[in-house]
Design an enzyme around this catalytic site. Structure first.
Site, PDB file in Angstrom:
ATOM      1  N   HIS A 158      43.890  47.680  22.638  1.00  4.54           N
ATOM      2  CA  HIS A 158      44.489  47.396  23.955  1.00  4.54           C
ATOM      3  C   HIS A 158      45.233  46.075  23.907  1.00  4.54           C
ATOM      4  O   HIS A 158      45.029  45.264  23.005  1.00  4.54           O
ATOM      5  CB  HIS A 158      43.416  47.340  25.060  1.00  4.54           C
ATOM      6  CG  HIS A 158      42.970  48.694  25.516  1.00  4.54           C
ATOM      7  ND1 HIS A 158      41.947  49.379  24.883  1.00  4.54           N
ATOM      8  CD2 HIS A 158      43.413  49.511  26.510  1.00  4.54           C
ATOM      9  CE1 HIS A 158      41.781  50.556  25.484  1.00  4.54           C
ATOM     10  NE2 HIS A 158      42.660  50.661  26.472  1.00  4.54           N
ATOM     11  N   LYS A 162      43.232  42.397  28.218  1.00  5.92           N
ATOM     12  CA  LYS A 162      42.067  43.221  28.601  1.00  5.92           C
ATOM     13  C   LYS A 162      40.783  42.400  28.511  1.00  5.92           C
ATOM     14  O   LYS A 162      40.557  41.692  27.523  1.00  5.92           O
ATOM     15  CB  LYS A 162      41.982  44.469  27.713  1.00  5.92           C
ATOM     16  CG  LYS A 162      40.869  45.399  28.129  1.00  5.92           C
ATOM     17  CD  LYS A 162      41.049  46.809  27.616  1.00  5.92           C
ATOM     18  CE  LYS A 162      39.908  47.715  28.014  1.00  5.92           C
ATOM     19  NZ  LYS A 162      39.849  47.954  29.472  1.00  5.92           N
TER      20      LYS A 162
HETATM   21  P1  NAD Z   1      45.172  43.473  36.213  1.00  5.79           P
HETATM   22  O1  NAD Z   1      44.377  42.242  35.935  1.00  5.79           O
HETATM   23  O2  NAD Z   1      46.637  43.487  35.867  1.00  5.79           O
HETATM   24  O3  NAD Z   1      45.029  43.857  37.765  1.00  5.79           O
HETATM   25  C1  NAD Z   1      43.848  43.778  38.511  1.00  5.79           C
HETATM   26  C2  NAD Z   1      44.249  43.486  39.942  1.00  5.79           C
HETATM   27  O4  NAD Z   1      43.100  43.576  40.787  1.00  5.79           O
HETATM   28  C3  NAD Z   1      44.842  42.066  40.133  1.00  5.79           C
HETATM   29  O5  NAD Z   1      46.051  42.179  40.861  1.00  5.79           O
HETATM   30  C4  NAD Z   1      43.758  41.348  40.937  1.00  5.79           C
HETATM   31  O6  NAD Z   1      44.291  40.350  41.786  1.00  5.79           O
HETATM   32  C5  NAD Z   1      43.193  42.532  41.729  1.00  5.79           C
HETATM   33  N1  NAD Z   1      41.886  42.221  42.325  1.00  5.79           N
HETATM   34  C6  NAD Z   1      40.800  41.677  41.733  1.00  5.79           C
HETATM   35  N2  NAD Z   1      39.809  41.489  42.639  1.00  5.79           N
HETATM   36  C7  NAD Z   1      40.296  41.946  43.829  1.00  5.79           C
HETATM   37  C8  NAD Z   1      39.773  42.040  45.151  1.00  5.79           C
HETATM   38  N3  NAD Z   1      38.533  41.620  45.435  1.00  5.79           N
HETATM   39  N4  NAD Z   1      40.552  42.556  46.119  1.00  5.79           N
HETATM   40  C9  NAD Z   1      41.787  43.019  45.849  1.00  5.79           C
HETATM   41  N5  NAD Z   1      42.363  42.957  44.621  1.00  5.79           N
HETATM   42  C10 NAD Z   1      41.607  42.422  43.634  1.00  5.79           C
HETATM   43  O7  NAD Z   1      44.418  44.665  35.461  1.00  5.79           O
HETATM   44  P2  NAD Z   1      44.966  46.125  35.080  1.00  5.79           P
HETATM   45  O8  NAD Z   1      45.460  46.142  33.686  1.00  5.79           O
HETATM   46  O9  NAD Z   1      45.830  46.635  36.187  1.00  5.79           O
HETATM   47  O10 NAD Z   1      43.582  46.940  35.062  1.00  5.79           O
HETATM   48  C11 NAD Z   1      42.724  46.988  36.190  1.00  5.79           C
HETATM   49  C12 NAD Z   1      41.486  47.817  35.855  1.00  5.79           C
HETATM   50  O11 NAD Z   1      41.860  49.169  35.586  1.00  5.79           O
HETATM   51  C13 NAD Z   1      40.747  47.333  34.583  1.00  5.79           C
HETATM   52  O12 NAD Z   1      39.364  47.522  34.783  1.00  5.79           O
HETATM   53  C14 NAD Z   1      41.276  48.300  33.509  1.00  5.79           C
HETATM   54  O13 NAD Z   1      40.406  48.424  32.404  1.00  5.79           O
HETATM   55  C15 NAD Z   1      41.354  49.572  34.321  1.00  5.79           C
HETATM   56  N6  NAD Z   1      42.223  50.622  33.762  1.00  5.79           N
HETATM   57  C16 NAD Z   1      41.736  51.890  33.877  1.00  5.79           C
HETATM   58  C17 NAD Z   1      42.518  52.961  33.468  1.00  5.79           C
HETATM   59  C18 NAD Z   1      42.006  54.363  33.707  1.00  5.79           C
HETATM   60  O14 NAD Z   1      42.731  55.329  33.412  1.00  5.79           O
HETATM   61  N7  NAD Z   1      40.787  54.510  34.255  1.00  5.79           N
HETATM   62  C19 NAD Z   1      43.789  52.741  32.916  1.00  5.79           C
HETATM   63  C20 NAD Z   1      44.263  51.427  32.815  1.00  5.79           C
HETATM   64  C21 NAD Z   1      43.453  50.366  33.270  1.00  5.79           C
END
Ligand code: NAD
Length: 269
Positions: A158, A162
Protein backbone atom coordinates in the site's frame (compact mmCIF):
# COMPACT_ATOMS: atom_id res chain seq x y z
CA UNK A 1 -38.67 11.28 -0.43
CA UNK A 2 -37.75 9.69 -3.78
CA UNK A 3 -36.76 6.03 -4.13
CA UNK A 4 -33.23 7.19 -4.99
CA UNK A 5 -31.35 6.96 -1.69
CA UNK A 6 -29.77 10.07 -0.18
CA UNK A 7 -26.16 9.41 0.82
CA UNK A 8 -23.87 11.02 3.40
CA UNK A 9 -20.11 10.66 2.98
CA UNK A 10 -17.98 10.89 6.13
CA UNK A 11 -14.28 11.79 6.01
CA UNK A 12 -15.08 14.03 3.03
CA UNK A 13 -11.56 15.36 2.48
CA UNK A 14 -9.85 11.96 2.66
CA UNK A 15 -8.50 9.97 -0.31
CA UNK A 16 -11.57 7.71 -0.27
CA UNK A 17 -13.94 10.49 0.85
CA UNK A 18 -13.25 12.55 -2.27
CA UNK A 19 -13.50 9.50 -4.53
CA UNK A 20 -16.84 8.58 -2.92
CA UNK A 21 -18.22 12.11 -3.39
CA UNK A 22 -17.33 11.93 -7.09
CA UNK A 23 -18.82 8.44 -7.46
CA UNK A 24 -22.11 9.42 -5.77
CA UNK A 25 -22.49 12.70 -7.67
CA UNK A 26 -21.74 10.93 -10.99
CA UNK A 27 -24.37 8.25 -10.25
CA UNK A 28 -28.02 8.46 -11.24
CA UNK A 29 -28.89 5.83 -8.60
CA UNK A 30 -28.07 7.94 -5.54
CA UNK A 31 -28.05 11.56 -4.35
CA UNK A 32 -25.37 13.24 -2.25
CA UNK A 33 -27.26 14.82 0.67
CA UNK A 34 -24.49 15.46 3.20
CA UNK A 35 -20.75 15.36 3.86
CA UNK A 36 -19.07 15.16 7.25
CA UNK A 37 -15.54 16.03 8.37
CA UNK A 38 -13.98 16.11 11.82
CA UNK A 39 -14.54 19.23 13.96
CA UNK A 40 -11.94 21.93 13.31
CA UNK A 41 -11.22 20.82 9.73
CA UNK A 42 -10.71 23.67 7.17
CA UNK A 43 -13.54 22.36 4.98
CA UNK A 44 -16.30 22.77 7.63
CA UNK A 45 -18.89 25.31 6.41
CA UNK A 46 -17.64 25.22 2.79
CA UNK A 47 -19.46 23.83 -0.24
CA UNK A 48 -17.83 20.43 -0.76
CA UNK A 49 -17.48 20.85 -4.54
CA UNK A 50 -15.62 24.12 -4.06
CA UNK A 51 -13.48 22.65 -1.26
CA UNK A 52 -12.48 19.85 -3.68
CA UNK A 53 -11.35 22.50 -6.18
CA UNK A 54 -14.30 22.15 -8.59
CA UNK A 55 -17.83 23.49 -9.16
CA UNK A 56 -20.16 23.96 -6.15
CA UNK A 57 -22.31 20.87 -5.44
CA UNK A 58 -24.85 22.57 -3.16
CA UNK A 59 -23.80 20.44 -0.15
CA UNK A 60 -22.05 22.07 2.81
CA UNK A 61 -19.42 20.18 4.83
CA UNK A 62 -20.57 19.73 8.43
CA UNK A 63 -19.07 18.43 11.67
CA UNK A 64 -22.55 17.43 12.94
CA UNK A 65 -23.04 13.82 11.78
CA UNK A 66 -26.50 13.29 13.31
CA UNK A 67 -27.93 16.34 11.56
CA UNK A 68 -26.52 15.06 8.24
CA UNK A 69 -27.62 11.43 8.80
CA UNK A 70 -31.19 12.55 9.60
CA UNK A 71 -31.53 13.67 5.92
CA UNK A 72 -30.15 10.42 4.48
CA UNK A 73 -30.92 6.76 3.78
CA UNK A 74 -27.26 5.64 3.83
CA UNK A 75 -23.89 6.69 5.25
CA UNK A 76 -20.68 5.66 3.49
CA UNK A 77 -17.84 5.77 5.96
CA UNK A 78 -14.13 5.35 5.18
CA UNK A 79 -12.56 7.16 8.16
CA UNK A 80 -10.92 5.81 11.33
CA UNK A 81 -12.03 3.17 13.88
CA UNK A 82 -13.10 5.53 16.72
CA UNK A 83 -15.02 7.76 14.29
CA UNK A 84 -16.70 4.73 12.71
CA UNK A 85 -17.94 3.51 16.11
CA UNK A 86 -19.50 6.92 16.80
CA UNK A 87 -21.07 6.99 13.31
CA UNK A 88 -22.51 3.46 13.77
CA UNK A 89 -24.55 4.55 16.79
CA UNK A 90 -25.77 7.71 15.04
CA UNK A 91 -26.54 5.94 11.74
CA UNK A 92 -28.60 3.37 13.66
CA UNK A 93 -30.45 6.20 15.43
CA UNK A 94 -31.26 7.74 12.02
CA UNK A 95 -32.08 4.22 10.59
CA UNK A 96 -29.51 4.72 7.83
CA UNK A 97 -27.68 1.88 6.11
CA UNK A 98 -24.07 2.21 7.36
CA UNK A 99 -21.45 1.11 4.84
CA UNK A 100 -18.14 0.75 6.65
CA UNK A 101 -14.91 0.69 4.66
CA UNK A 102 -12.73 1.74 7.61
CA UNK A 103 -10.02 -0.82 8.40
CA UNK A 104 -7.75 -1.36 11.41
CA UNK A 105 -10.66 -1.97 13.83
CA UNK A 106 -9.82 -4.20 16.82
CA UNK A 107 -11.96 -7.23 17.71
CA UNK A 108 -13.45 -5.18 20.59
CA UNK A 109 -14.35 -2.34 18.21
CA UNK A 110 -15.96 -4.78 15.78
CA UNK A 111 -17.94 -6.35 18.65
CA UNK A 112 -19.08 -2.85 19.69
CA UNK A 113 -20.96 -2.51 16.35
CA UNK A 114 -23.44 -5.16 17.49
CA UNK A 115 -25.96 -2.87 19.27
CA UNK A 116 -26.18 -0.60 16.20
CA UNK A 117 -26.73 -3.60 13.91
CA UNK A 118 -29.85 -4.55 15.91
CA UNK A 119 -31.53 -1.41 14.58
CA UNK A 120 -29.95 -0.79 11.18
CA UNK A 121 -28.16 -2.47 8.30
CA UNK A 122 -24.36 -2.44 8.52
CA UNK A 123 -22.30 -3.55 5.53
CA UNK A 124 -18.63 -3.80 6.50
CA UNK A 125 -15.75 -5.08 4.37
CA UNK A 126 -12.02 -4.56 4.48
CA UNK A 127 -12.20 -4.33 0.71
CA UNK A 128 -15.24 -3.29 -1.32
CA UNK A 129 -13.98 -4.30 -4.78
CA UNK A 130 -15.54 -7.09 -6.82
CA UNK A 131 -12.10 -8.47 -7.73
CA UNK A 132 -10.88 -8.82 -4.15
CA UNK A 133 -14.10 -10.40 -2.98
CA UNK A 134 -13.74 -12.97 -5.78
CA UNK A 135 -10.13 -13.49 -4.70
CA UNK A 136 -11.37 -14.19 -1.16
CA UNK A 137 -13.65 -16.93 -2.48
CA UNK A 138 -10.84 -18.38 -4.62
CA UNK A 139 -8.45 -18.33 -1.66
CA UNK A 140 -10.93 -20.29 0.45
CA UNK A 141 -11.33 -22.88 -2.34
CA UNK A 142 -7.61 -23.29 -3.02
CA UNK A 143 -6.81 -23.54 0.70
CA UNK A 144 -9.49 -26.22 1.11
CA UNK A 145 -8.07 -28.21 -1.81
CA UNK A 146 -4.44 -28.19 -0.64
CA UNK A 147 -2.91 -29.70 2.48
CA UNK A 148 -0.31 -28.21 4.82
CA UNK A 149 2.53 -29.16 2.43
CA UNK A 150 1.55 -25.81 0.91
CA UNK A 151 2.77 -22.91 3.05
CA UNK A 152 0.38 -19.94 2.83
CA UNK A 153 1.76 -16.39 2.86
CA UNK A 154 -0.27 -13.20 2.30
CA UNK A 155 1.83 -10.34 0.91
CA UNK A 156 0.30 -6.87 0.58
CA UNK A 157 1.50 -3.46 -0.62
CA UNK A 158 0.00 0.00 0.00
CA UNK A 159 0.89 3.70 -0.25
CA UNK A 160 3.14 5.26 2.39
CA UNK A 161 0.28 7.04 4.22
CA UNK A 162 -1.45 3.83 5.30
CA UNK A 163 -1.56 3.58 9.11
CA UNK A 164 -2.58 -0.05 9.75
CA UNK A 165 -0.89 -3.37 8.89
CA UNK A 166 -1.64 -6.00 7.79
CA UNK A 167 -4.27 -4.39 5.56
CA UNK A 168 -7.94 -5.18 6.11
CA UNK A 169 -7.84 -7.04 2.79
CA UNK A 170 -4.84 -9.14 3.82
CA UNK A 171 -6.75 -10.13 6.96
CA UNK A 172 -9.83 -11.03 4.88
CA UNK A 173 -7.61 -13.23 2.69
CA UNK A 174 -5.95 -14.81 5.73
CA UNK A 175 -9.38 -15.52 7.26
CA UNK A 176 -10.51 -17.11 3.99
CA UNK A 177 -7.39 -19.31 3.84
CA UNK A 178 -7.87 -20.36 7.48
CA UNK A 179 -11.55 -21.10 6.90
CA UNK A 180 -10.68 -23.19 3.82
CA UNK A 181 -8.23 -25.15 5.95
CA UNK A 182 -10.66 -25.49 8.83
CA UNK A 183 -8.42 -23.69 11.35
CA UNK A 184 -8.64 -20.52 13.44
CA UNK A 185 -6.60 -17.67 11.96
CA UNK A 186 -5.66 -16.45 15.46
CA UNK A 187 -3.95 -19.81 16.14
CA UNK A 188 -1.82 -19.85 12.96
CA UNK A 189 -1.18 -16.20 11.98
CA UNK A 190 2.52 -15.27 11.78
CA UNK A 191 2.73 -11.51 11.29
CA UNK A 192 5.89 -9.81 9.94
CA UNK A 193 8.98 -11.93 10.70
CA UNK A 194 12.14 -10.23 11.96
CA UNK A 195 15.33 -11.57 13.56
CA UNK A 196 16.08 -15.17 14.51
CA UNK A 197 12.53 -16.41 14.21
CA UNK A 198 13.29 -20.12 13.84
CA UNK A 199 12.06 -22.18 10.92
CA UNK A 200 8.56 -21.65 9.57
CA UNK A 201 5.93 -23.61 11.48
CA UNK A 202 3.90 -26.05 9.35
CA UNK A 203 0.36 -24.76 8.95
CA UNK A 204 1.15 -21.13 9.75
CA UNK A 205 -0.32 -18.36 7.62
CA UNK A 206 2.25 -15.57 7.17
CA UNK A 207 1.55 -11.84 6.62
CA UNK A 208 3.91 -9.25 5.14
CA UNK A 209 3.30 -5.55 4.46
CA UNK A 210 5.08 -3.37 1.90
CA UNK A 211 4.57 0.40 2.22
CA UNK A 212 5.64 2.84 -0.46
CA UNK A 213 4.77 5.67 -2.84
CA UNK A 214 1.25 5.76 -4.19
CA UNK A 215 0.46 2.01 -4.34
CA UNK A 216 -3.36 1.82 -4.21
CA UNK A 217 -3.44 -1.81 -3.01
CA UNK A 218 -1.76 -5.05 -4.07
CA UNK A 219 -2.38 -8.49 -2.60
CA UNK A 220 -0.77 -11.86 -3.29
CA UNK A 221 -1.81 -15.12 -1.66
CA UNK A 222 1.10 -17.51 -2.07
CA UNK A 223 0.71 -21.28 -1.70
CA UNK A 224 4.27 -22.66 -1.72
CA UNK A 225 5.13 -26.36 -1.64
CA UNK A 226 8.36 -28.20 -2.47
CA UNK A 227 8.59 -28.07 -6.28
CA UNK A 228 5.64 -25.77 -7.07
CA UNK A 229 3.90 -22.53 -6.13
CA UNK A 230 0.47 -21.03 -6.78
CA UNK A 231 0.04 -17.25 -6.52
CA UNK A 232 -3.40 -15.63 -6.46
CA UNK A 233 -3.00 -11.90 -7.12
CA UNK A 234 -5.15 -8.76 -7.13
CA UNK A 235 -3.79 -5.38 -8.17
CA UNK A 236 -5.88 -2.26 -7.55
CA UNK A 237 -4.83 0.70 -9.68
CA UNK A 238 -7.79 3.02 -9.05
CA UNK A 239 -9.64 3.78 -5.78
CA UNK A 240 -12.85 4.09 -7.81
CA UNK A 241 -13.29 0.28 -7.50
CA UNK A 242 -13.76 0.63 -3.72
CA UNK A 243 -16.11 3.61 -4.08
CA UNK A 244 -18.27 1.83 -6.67
CA UNK A 245 -18.52 -1.22 -4.40
CA UNK A 246 -19.44 0.95 -1.41
CA UNK A 247 -22.18 2.73 -3.35
CA UNK A 248 -23.52 -0.62 -4.54
CA UNK A 249 -23.63 -1.74 -0.88
CA UNK A 250 -25.50 1.44 0.17
CA UNK A 251 -28.16 0.82 -2.49
CA UNK A 252 -28.33 -2.95 -1.82
CA UNK A 253 -28.88 -2.35 1.91
CA UNK A 254 -32.10 -0.35 1.40
CA UNK A 255 -35.05 -2.28 2.83
CA UNK A 256 -32.91 -5.17 4.15
CA UNK A 257 -33.45 -6.46 7.71
CA UNK A 258 -31.17 -4.94 10.39
CA UNK A 259 -27.94 -6.88 10.84
CA UNK A 260 -24.33 -7.12 9.76
CA UNK A 261 -23.49 -7.96 6.17
CA UNK A 262 -20.40 -7.98 3.97
CA UNK A 263 -19.59 -7.59 0.28
CA UNK A 264 -20.03 -11.32 -0.33
CA UNK A 265 -23.73 -10.74 0.52
CA UNK A 266 -23.92 -7.59 -1.62
CA UNK A 267 -22.25 -9.19 -4.64
CA UNK A 268 -24.11 -12.48 -4.18
CA UNK A 269 -20.85 -14.47 -4.40
P1 NAD B 1 -7.49 9.38 4.69
O1 NAD B 1 -6.60 9.60 5.87
O2 NAD B 1 -7.12 9.99 3.37
O3 NAD B 1 -8.98 9.87 5.05
C1 NAD B 1 -9.62 9.67 6.28
C2 NAD B 1 -10.57 10.83 6.48
O4 NAD B 1 -11.38 10.59 7.63
C3 NAD B 1 -9.84 12.18 6.72
O5 NAD B 1 -10.40 13.15 5.86
C4 NAD B 1 -10.14 12.47 8.19
O6 NAD B 1 -10.20 13.86 8.46
C5 NAD B 1 -11.52 11.81 8.31
N1 NAD B 1 -11.91 11.61 9.71
C6 NAD B 1 -11.19 11.06 10.72
N2 NAD B 1 -11.88 11.12 11.88
C7 NAD B 1 -13.07 11.71 11.59
C8 NAD B 1 -14.23 12.06 12.34
N3 NAD B 1 -14.30 11.80 13.65
N4 NAD B 1 -15.25 12.66 11.71
C9 NAD B 1 -15.22 12.89 10.39
N5 NAD B 1 -14.15 12.60 9.60
C10 NAD B 1 -13.10 12.02 10.21
O7 NAD B 1 -7.65 7.80 4.54
P2 NAD B 1 -8.16 6.95 3.28
O8 NAD B 1 -7.01 6.47 2.48
O9 NAD B 1 -9.29 7.67 2.62
O10 NAD B 1 -8.73 5.65 4.04
C11 NAD B 1 -9.73 5.74 5.04
C12 NAD B 1 -10.04 4.35 5.58
O11 NAD B 1 -10.59 3.53 4.55
C13 NAD B 1 -8.78 3.59 6.08
O12 NAD B 1 -9.16 2.81 7.20
C14 NAD B 1 -8.45 2.68 4.88
O13 NAD B 1 -7.70 1.54 5.24
C15 NAD B 1 -9.85 2.33 4.43
N6 NAD B 1 -9.95 1.83 3.05
C16 NAD B 1 -10.83 0.80 2.88
C17 NAD B 1 -11.08 0.31 1.60
C18 NAD B 1 -12.13 -0.75 1.42
O14 NAD B 1 -12.41 -1.14 0.27
N7 NAD B 1 -12.75 -1.23 2.52
C19 NAD B 1 -10.41 0.86 0.49
C20 NAD B 1 -9.52 1.92 0.70
C21 NAD B 1 -9.32 2.41 2.01
Amino acid sequence: MTHIPGIVITGASGRMGQMLIKTVTDSDQARLVGVVERAGHDWIGQDVGTAMGGQPLGVTVTDDPLEAFAQAQAVIDFTAPEATLEFAALAAQARCVHVIGTTGMTDEQIAALEPASRHAVIVRAGNMSLGVNLLVQLTKKVAAALDEDFDIEVIEGHHHHKVDAPSGTALMLGEAAAEGRGVNLADVADRGRDGITGARKRGDIGFHAIRGGDIVGEHDVLFAAPGERIVLRHLATDRAIFARGALKAAIWGQGKDPGQYDMVDVLGL
